[in-house]
Design a protein around this motif. Structure first.
Motif, short mmCIF file in Angstrom:
data_model
loop_
_atom_site.label_atom_id
_atom_site.label_comp_id
_atom_site.label_asym_id
_atom_site.label_seq_id
_atom_site.Cartn_x
_atom_site.Cartn_y
_atom_site.Cartn_z
N LEU A 143 46.79 42.89 66.78
CA LEU A 143 48.13 43.24 66.30
C LEU A 143 48.98 43.65 67.50
CD1 LEU A 143 46.65 45.55 63.57
CD2 LEU A 143 47.50 43.24 63.18
N LYS A 144 50.16 43.05 67.63
CA LYS A 144 50.98 43.32 68.82
C LYS A 144 52.41 43.65 68.43
CE LYS A 144 48.35 40.26 71.83
NZ LYS A 144 48.37 39.23 72.86
N ALA A 145 52.89 44.79 68.92
CA ALA A 145 54.32 45.08 68.80
C ALA A 145 55.05 44.03 69.64
CB ALA A 145 54.61 46.48 69.31
N ILE A 184 50.72 38.98 64.74
CA ILE A 184 49.31 39.14 64.36
C ILE A 184 48.59 37.88 64.82
CG2 ILE A 184 47.67 39.46 62.47
CD1 ILE A 184 49.77 40.93 60.92
N GLU A 185 47.55 38.07 65.64
CA GLU A 185 46.92 36.87 66.19
C GLU A 185 45.40 36.92 66.19
OE1 GLU A 185 48.81 36.62 70.09
OE2 GLU A 185 46.96 37.30 71.00
N GLU A 186 44.87 35.74 66.35
CA GLU A 186 43.43 35.50 66.41
C GLU A 186 42.84 36.24 67.62
OE1 GLU A 186 41.06 31.40 67.76
OE2 GLU A 186 43.22 31.59 67.89
N PHE A 187 41.64 36.79 67.47
CA PHE A 187 40.93 37.45 68.56
C PHE A 187 40.23 36.38 69.41
CE2 PHE A 187 37.03 39.37 70.28
CZ PHE A 187 37.57 40.46 70.96
N LEU A 188 40.54 36.38 70.70
CA LEU A 188 39.93 35.39 71.60
C LEU A 188 38.78 36.01 72.35
CD1 LEU A 188 43.15 33.87 73.24
CD2 LEU A 188 41.80 32.89 71.38
N GLU A 189 37.73 35.22 72.58
CA GLU A 189 36.59 35.73 73.34
C GLU A 189 36.47 35.00 74.66
OE1 GLU A 189 32.86 36.88 71.17
OE2 GLU A 189 34.02 35.95 69.56
N GLU A 191 36.20 35.63 79.34
CA GLU A 191 36.52 36.48 80.48
C GLU A 191 38.03 36.41 80.71
OE1 GLU A 191 34.52 37.59 84.74
OE2 GLU A 191 33.77 35.87 83.63
N GLU A 192 38.62 37.54 81.13
CA GLU A 192 40.07 37.55 81.38
C GLU A 192 40.35 37.36 82.87
OE1 GLU A 192 42.65 40.60 79.61
OE2 GLU A 192 40.97 41.04 78.29
N ALA A 193 41.44 36.66 83.17
CA ALA A 193 41.86 36.52 84.57
C ALA A 193 43.38 36.45 84.62
CB ALA A 193 41.26 35.26 85.18
N HIS A 213 41.12 45.57 85.65
CA HIS A 213 40.15 46.33 84.84
C HIS A 213 40.97 47.31 84.01
CE1 HIS A 213 37.85 44.66 88.11
NE2 HIS A 213 36.73 44.97 87.50
N LYS A 214 41.21 46.95 82.75
CA LYS A 214 42.21 47.69 81.97
C LYS A 214 41.68 49.00 81.37
CE LYS A 214 45.47 44.23 80.58
NZ LYS A 214 46.51 44.05 81.27
N ARG A 215 40.40 49.03 81.05
CA ARG A 215 39.88 50.24 80.40
C ARG A 215 39.76 51.38 81.40
NH1 ARG A 215 37.33 50.19 75.69
NH2 ARG A 215 37.48 48.28 74.53
N LEU A 281 46.48 31.26 76.86
CA LEU A 281 47.43 32.31 77.26
C LEU A 281 47.24 33.56 76.40
CD1 LEU A 281 50.04 33.11 78.86
CD2 LEU A 281 51.32 32.27 76.88
N ILE A 282 47.08 34.72 77.03
CA ILE A 282 47.12 35.99 76.28
C ILE A 282 48.54 36.53 76.30
CG2 ILE A 282 46.28 38.34 76.07
CD1 ILE A 282 43.80 37.61 77.56
N GLU A 283 49.13 36.55 77.48
CA GLU A 283 50.48 37.12 77.59
C GLU A 283 51.07 36.72 78.93
OE1 GLU A 283 50.86 41.21 78.54
OE2 GLU A 283 49.19 41.17 79.94
N TYR A 284 52.40 36.79 78.99
CA TYR A 284 53.09 36.66 80.27
C TYR A 284 53.68 38.01 80.66
CZ TYR A 284 53.15 31.55 80.40
OH TYR A 284 52.79 30.23 80.49
P1 AMP Z 1 48.41 42.79 76.80
O1 AMP Z 1 49.09 44.13 76.74
O2 AMP Z 1 49.09 41.71 76.04
O3 AMP Z 1 47.93 42.48 78.19
O4 AMP Z 1 47.04 42.99 76.02
C1 AMP Z 1 46.17 44.01 76.41
C2 AMP Z 1 44.77 43.53 76.32
O5 AMP Z 1 44.45 43.25 74.96
C3 AMP Z 1 44.48 42.22 77.04
O6 AMP Z 1 44.27 42.42 78.40
C4 AMP Z 1 43.25 41.75 76.31
O7 AMP Z 1 42.10 42.45 76.79
C5 AMP Z 1 43.50 42.20 74.90
N1 AMP Z 1 44.04 41.09 74.09
C6 AMP Z 1 45.33 40.75 73.88
N2 AMP Z 1 45.43 39.68 73.08
C7 AMP Z 1 44.16 39.34 72.75
C8 AMP Z 1 43.57 38.32 71.92
N3 AMP Z 1 44.30 37.45 71.23
N4 AMP Z 1 42.22 38.28 71.82
C9 AMP Z 1 41.45 39.17 72.47
N5 AMP Z 1 41.93 40.16 73.25
C10 AMP Z 1 43.26 40.24 73.39
#
Ligand code: AMP
Ligand code: GLY
Length: 421
Positions: A143-145, A184-189, A191-193, A213-215, A281-284
């Protein structure tokens, strides 16, 4: 030439350090800058949301180029205000900055240009979003604002109850106006880069791919943060994968903005998930990542000032700068309590003061000078960086520097770059 950098964090400290090494730059200013940035640039406290004040400053001080570090002034259209009065900028205009400022805007481009991303729906009211969730069987769900939410606007809901609670919170104003729409989007599995390209709208410079490393805590535990460490180049991003991501994701996006008569000028930060079906793409983001920028600045051999000027003048030449023969790492030291509440003002001892020409550098993300000592002045405080011939050497060197810093009120992750070791 006189360069003005907007921002105050570790990213801007690194950009200014790099610009200070350029023969093209004779004068550096920063708004607001910081005590650490003041080693290289004259710092001015001006309200950057008041575009008239910034324009006046640039005219009065004969600024040749404005470099905008953070997203908020880009999304707020500072570039448009500066360019309207003939002041050159590095950064996208307000329309193009929607790539970061509106997730719904970006998703629309993905669907119009067939760009691989998570399947999604956009909602502008609680009722429709809730009924979608009621009908959804697949969890987790994301879920994304829609708008800028200081890195907190993405929630991964593990089940229906959590998802409903989350959209209620968002539509109730939990993220302010950023939550007037929800994706609202699908959860992707996978590695992130992160992939970074610098473009003037036509030509494109590709930088080494990085991993953030976001956490907050070691082992990917704890809440999401702005980023607790980064390294580049990231071995998971092979040159084949970079090519695929450029062709299928970045290039069609840049084409979309050109087609809308708002060619993207600046650095485009592409957040990718390397899924089994290929990069998605996760985000720009419409700016450099922080702390990814710090490692990219250490690795960059070229003159950053020239690259920025070429972008502003539309004279950039396509180059691949990903073939670097070194590795760099950045370890973030943050104040205990970050990303929730924390105290400012604790004293940091044993910090190296001179960063002018070293392979081991500490950029300052949030410090101030207090009685001639460095004090913590934010959540993310120090960016301890190193570069070397290989990743292991850079890693060990940066952690050795972290150990030397005497700051009991700070913490850091011990596993930055573990997957590259
Ligand atoms: P963002 O603020 O858009 O970078 O999202 C924060 C983090 O949420 C990302 O770095 C991912 O780890 C996770 N994330 C965002 N969108 C997805 C997605 N569709 N599926 C899985 N993880 C996601
Ligand atoms: N490090 C993540 C970001 O800058 O958004």
């Amino acid at each position: 030439m006189h360069f003005l950098v907007i921002g105050s964090g570790g990213r801007e400290h690194a950009i200014i350090w790099k610009l200070a090494n350029s023969p093209k730059v004779s004068k550096l200013s920063a708004i607001p800058g910081s005590d650490a940035i003041a080693q290289y640039a004259t710092c001015h406290s001006l309200d950057v949301t008041n575009h008239e004040l910034v324009v006046e400053f640039c005219k009065d001080n004969a600024v040749d180029l404005v470099v905008i570090g953070p997203e908020a002034p880009l999304v707020d259209g500072l570039v448009d205000s500066l360019q309207a009065t003939g002041i050159a900028c590095f950064g996208p205009d307000k329309y193009a900055a929607q790539l970061e400022g509106s997730k719904a805007f970006t998703k629309k481009i993905c669907s119009d240009y067939n760009i691989p991303t998570a399947a999604y729906n956009v909602f502008d009211n609680l009722k429709d979003a809730a009924s979608f969730i009621e009908g959804n069987q697949d969890y987790p769900i994301v879920l994304k604002a829609d708008g800028l939410a200081a890195g907190k606007g993405v929630i991964i809901a593990e089940d229906k109850t959590h998802a409903i609670e989350t959209i209620e919170y968002i539509f109730d104003g939990g993220f302010g106006s950023a939550g007037s729409k929800v994706v609202i989007e699908e959860f992707l599995e996978g590695e992130e880069a992160s992939l970074f390209v610098i473009t003037d709208g036509d030509a494109m410079v590709t930088l080494p791919a990085a991993q953030d490393h976001k956490r907050a805590f070691t082992g990917d535990k704890g809440p999401n943060t702005g980023g607790m460490g980064a390294y580049a180049p990231a071995p998971c991003m092979t040159s084949d994968l970079i090519d695929v991501a450029l062709k299928k994701i970045v290039e069609p996006t840049l084409q979309a903005l050109k087609d809308a008569n708002h060619p993207y000028k600046g650095v485009l930060y592409t957040g990718l998930m390397l899924t089994k079906q290929g990069p998605k793409l996760i985000e720009y983001n419409a700016r450099f990542g922080d702390p990814e920028c710090q490692v990219l600045m250490m690795l960059l051999q070229e003159d950053l000032a020239e690259i920025f000027l070429d972008v502003a003048n539309g004279t950039l030449k396509t180059q691949n700068l990903t073939q670097c023969d070194k590795s760099a790492i950045c370890i973030v030291m943050a104040t205990n309590g970050y990303p929730a509440s924390y105290e400012k003002g604790s004293i940091i001892k044993n910090l190296p003061d001179d960063i002018s020409s070293s392979d081991d550098i500490v950029f300052h993300a949030g410090t101030k000078k207090q009685d001639d000592m460095w004090a913590a002045n934010g959540g993310r405080v120090l960016n301890v960086c190193a570069q070397a011939e290989n990743f292991k050497l850079a890693h060990d060197s940066a952690y050795a520097s972290v150990e030397k810093i005497d700051w009991p009120e700070g913490f850091f992750r011990t596993d930055i770059g573990k997957s590259a070791l």
